[in-house]
Design a protein around this motif. Sequence first.
Motif: not given
Lengths: 159, 159
Positions: B54, B57, B83-84, B86-87, B90, B93-94, B97-98
């Motif tokens: 991470f 990246a 997983k939740r 990290w989900h 992320s 962060w969307r 990144l957009d």
Amino acid sequence: METAHDLTIGQLADRSGVATSALRYYEERKLIRSHRTTGNQRRYAQATLRRVAFIRAAQNVGLSLDEIGAALASLPEGRTPTKRDWHQLSREWRPRLDEQVERLVRLRDKLDGCIGCGCLSLKACALYNPDDELRAEGTGGVLLEPGHDRDVRARRTGR
Amino acid sequence: METAHDLTIGQLADRSGVATSALRYYEERKLIRSHRTTGNQRRYAQATLRRVAFIRAAQNVGLSLDEIGAALASLPEGRTPTKRDWHQLSREWRPRLDEQVERLVRLRDKLDGCIGCGCLSLKACALYNPDDELRAEGTGGVLLEPGHDRDVRARRTGR
DNA sequence: TTCCAACTTCAAGGTAGCTTGAAGTCAAGC
DNA sequence: GCTTGACTTCAAGCTACCTTGAAGTTGGAA
């Protein structure tokens, strides 16, 4: 070479939004040029504004001053660059920008699905792949960085 | 806390493609954690691999270690992130990144049309705008940098 | 038990990209 | 002609992100 439209370093700084100290630094690095008044002060041609804009735009994309300098070096030495010159330069940069965009989009799209799903340390992930089997084939490491394959070991430090 | 699957710093370096010196630095910066063997050597949990992935990246996208650290701080302290978790991270962060992607695409598409056409130092250019009239309105400077408007003058140095 | 690669800490060094400060000079308005 | 802000050079400093080196310790295999 002097014209009424030449800019002082302060004017160039104001109009480009770049600090005078940075402009002097760019000049030292041969990214821009100036001529001097009889009193040894710098004067910049109008075209320098365009060069500085290009430098900042390129930095924004994550390019180093060395790379930017190399690109700018392709512009004509003696004369003011024409539209055609700039056009040519920007054409050469297109693939580089395409690659950057692709990399970013890949990260954006994979971040959720890949880090989010927890596969990050598991097999066959497009974002990251430290899988042991694949490592045996020499493909461990971060797949986001282009050309990383041969660097992975070199990046190690401790003996 | 020790498991058979813990990694030495060398293993983590090999599998992440990040130098041991960098990993120690990340640890000093609190981006990753380790526990120690009786002989004072570091051991990392498997999950650290994901954290390091991470980090790299995110660096790729141009984020500072401080920003990355802040993001990672949102992960749970005591337990291995699910997983939740990290989900969730992320998802946050969307937008970032957009925005990056958009900025890059804008540069790519404008570079040719805008620097190429020579309008860079002229009026109403989406890429760059040092136009005097607009400057009088306080909008001079590089338009590619988000939030630059109020920085332009602050960036000047010489008196 | 011995060996040696892999580890440890700490301090210093390195690169990029500037900024800051000192000490002095220039140029343009009053 | 004087003042003052914009300029000059040069050296040092700064932040981020590590790397390198020295000097010593650990741990796993022979």
